[in-house]
Design a protein around this motif. Sequence first.
Motif, PDB file in Angstrom:
ATOM      1  N   ASN A  33       0.837  -1.202   0.000  1.00 51.81           N
ATOM      2  CA  ASN A  33       0.000   0.000   0.000  1.00 51.81           C
ATOM      3  C   ASN A  33       0.871   1.251   0.000  1.00 51.81           C
ATOM      4  OD1 ASN A  33      -2.898   1.073   0.381  1.00 51.81           O
ATOM      5  ND2 ASN A  33      -1.743   2.177   1.925  1.00 51.81           N
ATOM      6  N   PHE A  34       1.949   1.238   0.794  1.00 55.41           N
ATOM      7  CA  PHE A  34       2.862   2.372   0.803  1.00 55.41           C
ATOM      8  C   PHE A  34       3.452   2.618  -0.584  1.00 55.41           C
ATOM      9  CE2 PHE A  34       7.474   3.426   1.096  1.00 55.41           C
ATOM     10  CZ  PHE A  34       7.345   4.778   1.389  1.00 55.41           C
ATOM     11  N   LEU A  35       3.892   1.553  -1.230  1.00 51.43           N
ATOM     12  CA  LEU A  35       4.496   1.694  -2.554  1.00 51.43           C
ATOM     13  C   LEU A  35       3.512   2.273  -3.563  1.00 51.43           C
ATOM     14  CD1 LEU A  35       6.536  -1.643  -2.714  1.00 51.43           C
ATOM     15  CD2 LEU A  35       7.495   0.665  -2.694  1.00 51.43           C
ATOM     16  N   THR A  36       2.293   1.763  -3.569  1.00 48.92           N
ATOM     17  CA  THR A  36       1.309   2.269  -4.531  1.00 48.92           C
ATOM     18  C   THR A  36       0.940   3.711  -4.209  1.00 48.92           C
ATOM     19  OG1 THR A  36      -0.483   1.274  -3.219  1.00 48.92           O
ATOM     20  CG2 THR A  36       0.373  -0.002  -5.063  1.00 48.92           C
ATOM     21  N   ARG A  37       0.806   4.024  -2.934  1.00 47.94           N
ATOM     22  CA  ARG A  37       0.444   5.395  -2.543  1.00 47.94           C
ATOM     23  C   ARG A  37       1.536   6.381  -2.925  1.00 47.94           C
ATOM     24  NH1 ARG A  37       1.877   8.225   1.843  1.00 47.94           N
ATOM     25  NH2 ARG A  37       2.533   6.400   3.059  1.00 47.94           N
ATOM     26  N   ILE A  38       2.770   6.070  -2.568  1.00 52.13           N
ATOM     27  CA  ILE A  38       3.860   7.007  -2.818  1.00 52.13           C
ATOM     28  C   ILE A  38       4.122   7.178  -4.313  1.00 52.13           C
ATOM     29  CG2 ILE A  38       5.876   5.464  -2.831  1.00 52.13           C
ATOM     30  CD1 ILE A  38       5.590   8.671  -0.740  1.00 52.13           C
ATOM     31  N   SER A  39       3.815   6.127  -5.088  1.00 53.20           N
ATOM     32  CA  SER A  39       4.012   6.228  -6.542  1.00 53.20           C
ATOM     33  C   SER A  39       3.098   7.277  -7.154  1.00 53.20           C
ATOM     34  CB  SER A  39       3.777   4.876  -7.213  1.00 53.20           C
ATOM     35  OG  SER A  39       2.395   4.538  -7.222  1.00 53.20           O
ATOM     36  N   GLN A  40       1.925   7.465  -6.553  1.00 54.39           N
ATOM     37  CA  GLN A  40       0.985   8.452  -7.068  1.00 54.39           C
ATOM     38  C   GLN A  40       1.248   9.840  -6.496  1.00 54.39           C
ATOM     39  OE1 GLN A  40      -1.145   7.090  -9.546  1.00 54.39           O
ATOM     40  NE2 GLN A  40       0.361   5.523  -9.028  1.00 54.39           N
ATOM     41  N   GLU A  41       1.820   9.881  -5.281  1.00 55.90           N
ATOM     42  CA  GLU A  41       2.099  11.175  -4.655  1.00 55.90           C
ATOM     43  C   GLU A  41       3.340  11.840  -5.230  1.00 55.90           C
ATOM     44  OE1 GLU A  41       2.415  10.451  -0.492  1.00 55.90           O
ATOM     45  OE2 GLU A  41       0.281  10.001  -0.224  1.00 55.90           O
ATOM     46  N   PRO A  75       5.143  10.979  -8.476  1.00 56.89           N
ATOM     47  CA  PRO A  75       5.459  10.282  -9.735  1.00 56.89           C
ATOM     48  C   PRO A  75       6.726  10.826 -10.385  1.00 56.89           C
ATOM     49  CG  PRO A  75       3.615  11.807 -10.027  1.00 56.89           C
ATOM     50  CD  PRO A  75       3.885  11.744  -8.557  1.00 56.89           C
ATOM     51  N   GLY A  76       7.603   9.899 -10.760  1.00 59.13           N
ATOM     52  CA  GLY A  76       8.827  10.271 -11.457  1.00 59.13           C
ATOM     53  C   GLY A  76       9.933  10.791 -10.575  1.00 59.13           C
ATOM     54  N   ASN A  77       9.729  10.794  -9.251  1.00 54.93           N
ATOM     55  CA  ASN A  77      10.707  11.405  -8.345  1.00 54.93           C
ATOM     56  C   ASN A  77      11.402  10.424  -7.418  1.00 54.93           C
ATOM     57  OD1 ASN A  77      10.273  14.086  -9.219  1.00 54.93           O
ATOM     58  ND2 ASN A  77       8.425  14.215  -7.968  1.00 54.93           N
ATOM     59  N   ILE A  78      11.090   9.136  -7.520  1.00 60.14           N
ATOM     60  CA  ILE A  78      11.621   8.168  -6.558  1.00 60.14           C
ATOM     61  C   ILE A  78      12.414   7.080  -7.269  1.00 60.14           C
ATOM     62  CG2 ILE A  78      10.995   6.412  -4.835  1.00 60.14           C
ATOM     63  CD1 ILE A  78       8.528   8.082  -4.223  1.00 60.14           C
ATOM     64  N   THR A  79      13.527   6.705  -6.659  1.00 62.72           N
ATOM     65  CA  THR A  79      14.336   5.578  -7.116  1.00 62.72           C
ATOM     66  C   THR A  79      14.089   4.401  -6.184  1.00 62.72           C
ATOM     67  OG1 THR A  79      16.069   6.931  -8.111  1.00 62.72           O
ATOM     68  CG2 THR A  79      16.685   4.709  -7.418  1.00 62.72           C
ATOM     69  N   LEU A  80      13.866   3.232  -6.751  1.00 61.06           N
ATOM     70  CA  LEU A  80      13.707   2.005  -5.979  1.00 61.06           C
ATOM     71  C   LEU A  80      15.013   1.221  -5.984  1.00 61.06           C
ATOM     72  CD1 LEU A  80      10.232   0.524  -7.037  1.00 61.06           C
ATOM     73  CD2 LEU A  80      10.850   1.434  -4.805  1.00 61.06           C
ATOM     74  N   LEU A  81      15.433   0.784  -4.806  1.00 63.60           N
ATOM     75  CA  LEU A  81      16.567  -0.123  -4.676  1.00 63.60           C
ATOM     76  C   LEU A  81      16.016  -1.457  -4.210  1.00 63.60           C
ATOM     77  CD1 LEU A  81      19.585  -0.865  -4.546  1.00 63.60           C
ATOM     78  CD2 LEU A  81      19.631   0.098  -2.227  1.00 63.60           C
ATOM     79  N   ALA A  82      15.987  -2.448  -5.084  1.00 62.86           N
ATOM     80  CA  ALA A  82      15.399  -3.758  -4.795  1.00 62.86           C
ATOM     81  C   ALA A  82      16.516  -4.760  -4.564  1.00 62.86           C
ATOM     82  CB  ALA A  82      14.502  -4.200  -5.944  1.00 62.86           C
TER      83      ALA A  82
END
Length: 320
Positions: A114-122, A124-131
């Motif tokens: 839920n956090f990932l989906t929420r932050i992706s919309q808040e 967009p285009g500003n976050i880097t994911l380190l998996a």
Amino acid sequence: MSGDKEKVIIDTDCGVDDAQAIVIALSKQFSDTIDVIGITCCSGNVFVDQVTINVLKVLTVLGRLDIPVYKGTEKPLIPVDFDATHIHGEDGLGNVKDIPEPDPSMMQSESAVNFLTRISQEKPGNITLLAIGPLTNIALACKLQPNFGKCFKKLVIMGGNYQGIGNTALCAEFNFHFDPEAALVVLSEFTCPIIMITLEFSRNYLMPQIFLNECYGQDTACSNLLKKITTNSRQLHTDGKYGLPTDVNVHDELAAAVLVNPSIIISSEHVFATVELQGKYTRGQMVIDWRNVLKKRKNVCIIKEIDFESYKSIFRKALL
């Protein structure tokens, strides 16, 4: 200014190498450029409940409990019956007994997906994911939020292999083998640059035991923690268990270093990559279209060479 920093979310199955990757990502040497805004947890090396505890342990030592920690999914998309406790210990951090237990109430009530989906919309285009673990959380977010794979600045993955030489599986790397369906979803649906640290690449870079002893001997809170949690896994290398080399393999740490300091990259190659799901012996192996036979979008950037001396300097300074 925090607004100028690269915003990063770490998705992890926190074992020994994940812990060291988190230390690198939160290193003071990159505090002016990197802002870790959350850590999401998944099962892999150990069960997700233990993963959240391990992340909180690391953040406690680093004095970074301001970073929110989110519990993710308990099982991969298709459940499996293996983990990596034979390398990382039953608790994922080397079975060390004298590390204080963190306060579990520090974990966020919101789920990782839920956090990932929420932050992706808040943002967009500003976050880097380190998996740096299996990709279950990220794949589920893709399925729950239709545009999720289009919302990120960059995705850095430690996972996958393409030469058919596995580690915990005959032909596949652990993170992809743990949840091949998730890996396929992520490689298929993300449109931002995907930077990949593969098993073959990480096997090319071994940390000399003498150098590690110097790093762990710096007598800081961080170096003392990492010295403790790596004792058992380094002994496995010394003893040649599971076919391990004498010097120490570097995996998730390389992904973190490439994220925080891309200038260490010397060479890379853009290719189309997918994941084998059906093979009796090859399930979870990444498949690369090196000759562009399929004429598909080149969806990943495979890192081939880095300045390893610069990496070692990054690692040493991260433990201060």
